[in-house]
Enzyme design. Structure first.
Site, PDB file in Angstrom:
ATOM      1  N   ASN A  21       0.839  -1.193   0.000  1.00 44.54           N
ATOM      2  CA  ASN A  21       0.000   0.000   0.000  1.00 44.54           C
ATOM      3  C   ASN A  21       0.875   1.244   0.000  1.00 44.54           C
ATOM      4  O   ASN A  21       1.936   1.277   0.623  1.00 44.54           O
ATOM      5  CB  ASN A  21      -0.910   0.055   1.230  1.00 44.54           C
ATOM      6  CG  ASN A  21      -1.910   1.192   1.099  1.00 44.54           C
ATOM      7  OD1 ASN A  21      -2.800   1.127   0.254  1.00 44.54           O
ATOM      8  ND2 ASN A  21      -1.752   2.242   1.886  1.00 44.54           N
ATOM      9  N   ARG A  27       0.517  12.454   6.752  1.00 43.88           N
ATOM     10  CA  ARG A  27       1.486  13.432   7.287  1.00 43.88           C
ATOM     11  C   ARG A  27       2.269  12.854   8.464  1.00 43.88           C
ATOM     12  O   ARG A  27       1.774  11.982   9.190  1.00 43.88           O
ATOM     13  CB  ARG A  27       0.745  14.700   7.708  1.00 43.88           C
ATOM     14  CG  ARG A  27      -0.044  14.485   8.979  1.00 43.88           C
ATOM     15  CD  ARG A  27      -0.690  15.781   9.461  1.00 43.88           C
ATOM     16  NE  ARG A  27      -1.307  15.569  10.739  1.00 43.88           N
ATOM     17  CZ  ARG A  27      -2.590  15.818  10.999  1.00 43.88           C
ATOM     18  NH1 ARG A  27      -3.396  16.303  10.066  1.00 43.88           N
ATOM     19  NH2 ARG A  27      -3.068  15.615  12.208  1.00 43.88           N
ATOM     20  N   GLU A  50      -1.251   1.063  -5.305  1.00 44.49           N
ATOM     21  CA  GLU A  50      -1.324   2.400  -5.929  1.00 44.49           C
ATOM     22  C   GLU A  50      -0.280   2.550  -7.035  1.00 44.49           C
ATOM     23  O   GLU A  50      -0.482   3.307  -7.984  1.00 44.49           O
ATOM     24  CB  GLU A  50      -1.104   3.486  -4.871  1.00 44.49           C
ATOM     25  CG  GLU A  50      -2.309   3.820  -4.013  1.00 44.49           C
ATOM     26  CD  GLU A  50      -2.530   2.847  -2.855  1.00 44.49           C
ATOM     27  OE1 GLU A  50      -1.750   1.888  -2.712  1.00 44.49           O
ATOM     28  OE2 GLU A  50      -3.502   3.051  -2.117  1.00 44.49           O
ATOM     29  N   ASP A  80      -5.318  22.091   9.111  1.00 42.68           N
ATOM     30  CA  ASP A  80      -5.685  21.069   8.136  1.00 42.68           C
ATOM     31  C   ASP A  80      -6.457  21.619   6.940  1.00 42.68           C
ATOM     32  O   ASP A  80      -6.753  22.807   6.860  1.00 42.68           O
ATOM     33  CB  ASP A  80      -6.478  19.959   8.848  1.00 42.68           C
ATOM     34  CG  ASP A  80      -5.962  18.589   8.452  1.00 42.68           C
ATOM     35  OD1 ASP A  80      -5.826  18.365   7.230  1.00 42.68           O
ATOM     36  OD2 ASP A  80      -5.695  17.771   9.346  1.00 42.68           O
TER      37      ASP A  80
HETATM   38  C1  LIG Z   1      -1.263  16.471   0.879  1.00 45.83           C
HETATM   39  C2  LIG Z   1      -2.071  15.360   1.458  1.00 45.83           C
HETATM   40  C3  LIG Z   1      -1.971  15.051   2.812  1.00 45.83           C
HETATM   41  C4  LIG Z   1      -2.697  14.015   3.365  1.00 45.83           C
HETATM   42  N1  LIG Z   1      -2.572  13.723   4.689  1.00 45.83           N
HETATM   43  C5  LIG Z   1      -3.226  12.660   5.219  1.00 45.83           C
HETATM   44  C6  LIG Z   1      -3.033  12.293   6.582  1.00 45.83           C
HETATM   45  O1  LIG Z   1      -2.293  12.923   7.320  1.00 45.83           O
HETATM   46  N2  LIG Z   1      -3.692  11.200   7.046  1.00 45.83           N
HETATM   47  C7  LIG Z   1      -4.533  10.459   6.249  1.00 45.83           C
HETATM   48  O2  LIG Z   1      -5.084   9.464   6.715  1.00 45.83           O
HETATM   49  N3  LIG Z   1      -4.753  10.811   4.958  1.00 45.83           N
HETATM   50  C8  LIG Z   1      -4.109  11.873   4.428  1.00 45.83           C
HETATM   51  N4  LIG Z   1      -4.303  12.220   3.116  1.00 45.83           N
HETATM   52  C9  LIG Z   1      -5.283  11.483   2.308  1.00 45.83           C
HETATM   53  C10 LIG Z   1      -4.780  10.123   1.906  1.00 45.83           C
HETATM   54  O3  LIG Z   1      -3.523  10.221   1.284  1.00 45.83           O
HETATM   55  C11 LIG Z   1      -5.769   9.462   0.957  1.00 45.83           C
HETATM   56  O4  LIG Z   1      -6.980   9.259   1.670  1.00 45.83           O
HETATM   57  C12 LIG Z   1      -5.267   8.161   0.385  1.00 45.83           C
HETATM   58  O5  LIG Z   1      -6.244   7.607  -0.460  1.00 45.83           O
HETATM   59  C13 LIG Z   1      -4.941   7.183   1.471  1.00 45.83           C
HETATM   60  O6  LIG Z   1      -4.436   5.994   0.927  1.00 45.83           O
HETATM   61  P1  LIG Z   1      -5.038   4.606   1.360  1.00 45.83           P
HETATM   62  O7  LIG Z   1      -6.419   4.568   0.780  1.00 45.83           O
HETATM   63  O8  LIG Z   1      -4.127   3.614   0.729  1.00 45.83           O
HETATM   64  O9  LIG Z   1      -5.040   4.577   2.830  1.00 45.83           O
HETATM   65  C14 LIG Z   1      -3.569  13.261   2.543  1.00 45.83           C
HETATM   66  C15 LIG Z   1      -3.669  13.568   1.184  1.00 45.83           C
HETATM   67  C16 LIG Z   1      -2.930  14.595   0.636  1.00 45.83           C
HETATM   68  C17 LIG Z   1      -3.043  14.884  -0.831  1.00 45.83           C
HETATM   69 MN   LIG Z   2      -4.486   2.014  -0.560  1.00 42.88          MN
END
Ligand SMILES: Cc1cc2nc3c(=O)[nH]c(=O)nc-3n(C[C@H](O)[C@H](O)[C@H](O)COP(=O)(O)O)c2cc1C
Ligand SMILES: [Mn+2]
Length: 484
Positions: free
Chosen positions: A168, A173, A234, A283
């Site tokens: 994954n 952050r 991804e 945020d």
């Molecule tokens: C700049 C940026 C910062 C992000 N920060 C967080 C974060 O701190 N925690 C979180 O859970 N998702 C965060 N996200 C959203 C996740 O990256 C997004 O939901 C992603 O699909 C998560 O991947 P996953 O589905 O494999 O868990 C952020 C997205 C962006 C673009």
């Molecule tokens: Mn994922």
């Protein structure tokens, strides 16, 4: 040819007049945020801070902070091109007849090429350090005044599902604490958090291996935010979007692979039983997300380029760079939504709705109650489950024109009848929810109501001038001597 790395994209941005170099010394504590916030809101370029205070390396921000730069990153002239490519795979069915089967061969070859490619080494290995390093070397931002510290805001956090071994990649952050530790802000419904939970239940104690890549080619960077289903890598989607494999290289100290073209890689672990206060953090809601308990990431090795560029972004009062990233994701995944729910004509998530607060959906309604079916479908669709308010309108409402949506929605509803509340998971960042991660959501059925839905009054036509009169007045106008 896809961009080979971050610096190739920087050169492209510079050529396209989409990048400004800033040679003045600027403090990563608050000052870079203030400059970037102004530039993004003014529709300005990506910014390369050449002398971030307290660090020897340059910092890139606002890389994808406009629709044009997102298009440049994806090498398309509009996001509809990506959507059409996805659509062509969605429509992909076993063709009838030999000739049609042969025609499909190139497409099959393309599907076969969707896998990341493992390579022996790469630029991210130019400097390898297992000791004598500190996170303080990097120009990590403190974004907003009440932030709990400095945060790595654009890390590609890579883990493996301890049960399936599937990779994954997510952007979560990381709050810096000392020279070699950070928080790991994977929210409870995200895949990184799930890997952590699976490891806890499987092993009880010990550590989960985590690799963090910072700065890569722009599509790989974007891919960390894609809401793909659990156990779908991804990086495969990144390959699809780049139309060229992502090269992955083995970590030095972990059984994980990272993009070989990364600027910086942090290798480390997360202890399965250690939690620490993380936040607050300014945020993308435009408010501070509250402090909470999150796992702790310990860096054990850093591999990087000789002259790395630190990629970061800020979130805050909308619109920010993440709006443009989110918009790209919305357009890319619309064909996928439509595959399951073909009645969906279009959707829109206005910047002010910060993704999970508002989704406007136009449907071609063909049976009673369909608007409510679509709401429930969206509340069960991946990260769209977080959508706090869903407004469903008829197909003839242009959801991209928010004024039209407000006008027609408010005219179409009998609030008591057309509003529906449900309970379920909500975004961790929703500070108004009764408890963190759980709360209510609202659907508004703003479609025309039908007799079969119990509405027996006539529904009036929308006002539109007679076309012949319009044409006549167009002629007449020329004699009036002034512009309308
Ligand atoms: C700049 C940026 C910062 C992000 N920060 C967080 C974060 O701190 N925690 C979180 O859970 N998702 C965060 N996200 C959203 C996740 O990256 C997004 O939901 C992603 O699909 C998560 O991947 P996953 O589905 O494999 O868990 C952020 C997205 C962006 C673009
Ligand atoms: Mn994922």
């Amino acid at each position: 040819m896809a961009y080979q790395d971050l610096r190739e994209f920087i050169r492209k941005l510079e050529k396209e007049d989409e990048l400004k170099r800033i040679s003045t010394e600027v403090d990563p504590v608050l000052e870079i945020t203030e400059i970037t916030d102004r530039v993004t809101k003014a529709g300005g370029p990506a910014l390369l801070f050449e002398r971030p205070k307290g660090s020897k390396m340059p910092l890139l921000i606002n890389m994808l902070g406009s629709h044009r730069r997102v298009n440049l990153a994806l090498e398309v002239s509009g996001l509809s091109e990506v959507a059409e490519r996805i659509q062509s795979y969605v429509n992909f069915q076993s063709p009838q007849g030999l000739f049609n089967k042969l025609k499909m061969l190139p497409k099959l070859a393309e599907i076969g090429a969707f896998f990341p490619k493992t390579v022996k080494s790469g630029p991210c290995k130019e400097v390898i350090r297992k000791d004598g390093f500190s996170l303080h070397e990097f120009p990590i931002l403190k974004c907003w005044p009440q932030d709990g510290g400095r945060f790595i805001t654009w890390p590609l956090v890579i883990t493996k599902n301890p049960e399936t071994g599937r990779r994954n990649v997510g952007i979560y952050r990381m709050q810096v604490e000392g020279e070699r530790e950070t928080g790991m802000h994977w929210q409870t419904q995200k895949h990184g958090a799930e890997h952590f939970r699976r490891a806890r239940s499987k092993f009880g104690e010990g550590k989960l291996e985590v690799a963090v890549a910072i700065g890569s080619d722009p599509v790989t960077c974007l891919a960390g935010a894609l809401p793909v289903p659990p156990d779908m890598d991804e990086m495969m989607f990144a390959v699809f979007l780049r139309r060229e494999p992502v090269e992955m290289v083995a970590c030095e100290t972990l059984d994980l692979e990272v993009p070989a073209n990364a600027e910086i890689v942090l290798e480390g672990t997360v202890d399965l039983n250690e939690f620490r206060t993380e936040g607050p953090f300014g945020d993308h809601t435009g408010f501070y997300s509250l402090a909470g308990d999150y796992p702790v990431f310990r860096v054990q090795c850093i591999t990087q380029r000789k002259d790395p560029i630190y990629l970061t972004t800020i979130v805050g009062p909308p619109p920010q760079e993440d709006f443009f990233i989110g918009h790209a994701i919305e357009r890319i995944f619309l064909p996928v939504m439509r595959m399951q729910y073909p009645e969906i004509v279009d959707i829109s998530m206005p910047a002010e709705g910060i993704f999970h607060n508002l989704m406007i959906v136009a449907i071609r309604k063909s049976y009673p109650g369909q608007a409510r079916k679509i709401m429930n479908a969206i509340w069960s669709l991946g990260q769209a489950m977080f959508t706090k308010v869903i407004v469903v309108v008829d197909h003839d409402v242009d959801v991209q024109h928010h004024r039209e949506v407000v006008w027609k929605t408010l005219c179409a509803i009998d609030p008591e009848r057309d509003v529906q509340f449900v309970l379920g998971p909500v975004d961790t960042l929703d500070h108004a929810a009764r408890v963190q991660d759980f709360g209510s959501k609202m659907g508004i059925d703003a479609t025309r109501k039908w007799p079969t839905e119990g509405f027996t009054r006539p529904w009036p036509d929308q006002i539109a001038m007679d076309p012949a009169v319009k044409a006549h007045v167009d002629q007449l106008w020329k004699t009036l001597g002034w512009k309308p």
